[in-house]
Write an enzyme that holds these catalytic residues in place. Structure first.
Site, mmCIF file in Angstrom:
data_model
loop_
_atom_site.group_PDB
_atom_site.id
_atom_site.type_symbol
_atom_site.label_atom_id
_atom_site.label_comp_id
_atom_site.label_asym_id
_atom_site.label_seq_id
_atom_site.Cartn_x
_atom_site.Cartn_y
_atom_site.Cartn_z
ATOM 1 N N ASN A 10 0.822 -1.132 -0.009
ATOM 2 C CA ASN A 10 0.022 -0.014 -0.036
ATOM 3 C C ASN A 10 1.009 1.199 0.024
ATOM 4 O OD1 ASN A 10 -1.789 2.024 0.342
ATOM 5 N ND2 ASN A 10 -2.350 1.344 2.406
ATOM 6 N N LYS A 12 0.345 4.433 -0.374
ATOM 7 C CA LYS A 12 -0.386 5.420 0.394
ATOM 8 C C LYS A 12 -0.094 6.561 -0.623
ATOM 9 C CE LYS A 12 -0.172 3.242 4.636
ATOM 10 N NZ LYS A 12 -0.225 3.335 5.996
ATOM 11 N N HIS A 96 -9.470 1.337 4.601
ATOM 12 C CA HIS A 96 -8.321 1.801 5.429
ATOM 13 C C HIS A 96 -8.463 2.761 6.554
ATOM 14 C CE1 HIS A 96 -4.068 2.672 6.312
ATOM 15 N NE2 HIS A 96 -4.026 1.616 5.831
ATOM 16 N N GLU A 98 -6.756 4.872 7.618
ATOM 17 C CA GLU A 98 -6.784 6.236 7.171
ATOM 18 C C GLU A 98 -7.730 7.087 6.659
ATOM 19 O OE1 GLU A 98 -2.956 5.505 5.529
ATOM 20 O OE2 GLU A 98 -2.071 4.965 7.377
ATOM 21 N N GLU A 168 -5.901 -4.633 10.218
ATOM 22 C CA GLU A 168 -4.741 -3.493 10.674
ATOM 23 C C GLU A 168 -5.089 -2.921 11.973
ATOM 24 O OE1 GLU A 168 -2.731 -2.713 6.451
ATOM 25 O OE2 GLU A 168 -4.425 -1.182 6.624
ATOM 26 N N GLY A 174 2.229 2.183 10.907
ATOM 27 C CA GLY A 174 3.213 3.297 10.569
ATOM 28 C C GLY A 174 3.723 3.678 11.911
ATOM 29 N N SER A 214 3.042 -2.318 10.313
ATOM 30 C CA SER A 214 4.562 -2.593 10.435
ATOM 31 C C SER A 214 5.043 -3.745 10.181
ATOM 32 C CB SER A 214 4.901 -1.985 11.892
ATOM 33 O OG SER A 214 4.368 -0.831 11.837
HETATM 34 P P1 PGA Z 1 2.746 0.227 7.515
HETATM 35 O O1 PGA Z 1 1.254 0.306 6.860
HETATM 36 O O2 PGA Z 1 3.325 -1.020 7.088
HETATM 37 O O3 PGA Z 1 3.428 1.313 7.197
HETATM 38 O O4 PGA Z 1 2.339 0.104 9.125
HETATM 39 C C1 PGA Z 1 0.185 -0.566 6.694
HETATM 40 C C2 PGA Z 1 -0.954 -0.204 6.482
HETATM 41 O O5 PGA Z 1 -1.409 0.897 6.562
HETATM 42 O O6 PGA Z 1 -1.575 -0.691 5.231
#
Ligand code: PGA
Length: 251
Positions: A10, A12, A96, A98, A168, A174, A214
């Site tokens: 992803n 982003k 997601h 976010e 997630e 993140g 992560s």
């Molecule tokens: P990350 O993000 O691996 O940077 O923690 C995962 C995601 O939000 O899909």
């Protein structure tokens, strides 16, 4: 049964065009184990060139990161599921955390997005996951299962079996903090048994459930080794070709 294994990146809102295309090119040449599918969740602007680039690369597929719940209309800046279909984009990530946090996407809105995406033949990677407060209160299972119930349980068994679910935990996205393999396995098993209660064990066994939060080259093998973890939705580490290649090799 053997479920599909998936390593999804992803991106982003990262990478400028040439950088992104270079990364997609590198991924298209990667060594991908049998039975593993690689998905690249790229920014909307890059979808069409990535779809074209990967047309003849059998194990690597492109995904949008979102689509709108309306069919079309006066929604400045938005992208409709039909637009994704019209450029042969096969997949879309929905829900997601976010999107939920910064763009006020709730379970009811996501149910509509799911319907639009399905109407246009898109494969959905549906994200769910709890906040740190919810986990501290011990309410993570109820929270996540409610997300699935309110956004997905209007679907027929036949349709829900085509979805991919990504668990997630928000506190692990993140942050460098990862759910332990046991925490991931516990939640994935809970999600699967919740789907089984509604749709039966056979359907539940077909649905790949990815872990996100992560995932890195250093922890992927342990996490993917859990019986109900069928791969990962990877943010930061998917931007680095070498790390992503190692993650792909971690099954
Ligand atoms: P990350 O993000 O691996 O940077 O923690 C995962 C995601 O939000 O899909």
């Amino acid at each position: 049964m053997t479920r599909r294994k998936i390593a999804a990146g992803n991106w982003k809102m990262n990478m400028e065009f040439e950088e992104g295309m270079e990364l997609a090119r590198k991924v298209s040449h990667m060594d991908i184990p049998d039975g593993v599918e690689v998905i690249l969740g790229v920014p909307s602007l890059y979808l069409k060139p990535c779809v074209d680039m990967l047309l003849h690369v059998p194990k690597v597929h492109v995904s949008a990161q979102n689509c709108h719940q309306a069919k079309k209309g006066a929604y400045t800046g938005e992208i409709a599921a039909g637009m994704l279909e019209s450029i042969s984009c096969p997949k879309v990530i929905l829900g997601h955390s976010e999107r939920r946090a910064y763009f006020q996407e709730d379970n009811a809105m996501l149910a509509e997005k799911v319907d639009r995406a399905l109407e246009h033949g898109l494969e959905i990677i549906f994200c769910c996951g709890e906040s740190l407060d919810t986990r501290k209160a011990g309410e993570q299972n109820a929270f996540v299962t409610n997300q699935l119930k309110e956004s997905l349980f209007h679907l027929s068994a036949e349709v829900i079996s085509t979805l991919v679910i990504a668990y997630e935990p928000i506190w692990a996205i993140g942050t460098g903090e990862t759910a332990s393999p046991e925490q991931a396995q516990d939640m994935h098993a809970a999600i699967r048994s919740f789907i089984a209660e509604q749709y039966g064990q056979e359907i539940a066994e077909q649905i790949p459930i990815l872990y996100g939060g992560s995932v890195k080259a250093a922890n992927a093998q342990q996490i993917f080794g859990q019986s109900d973890v069928d791969g990962g939705l990877v943010g930061g580490a998917s931007l680095d070709a070498e790390q992503f290649q190692q993650i792909i090799q971690s099954f």
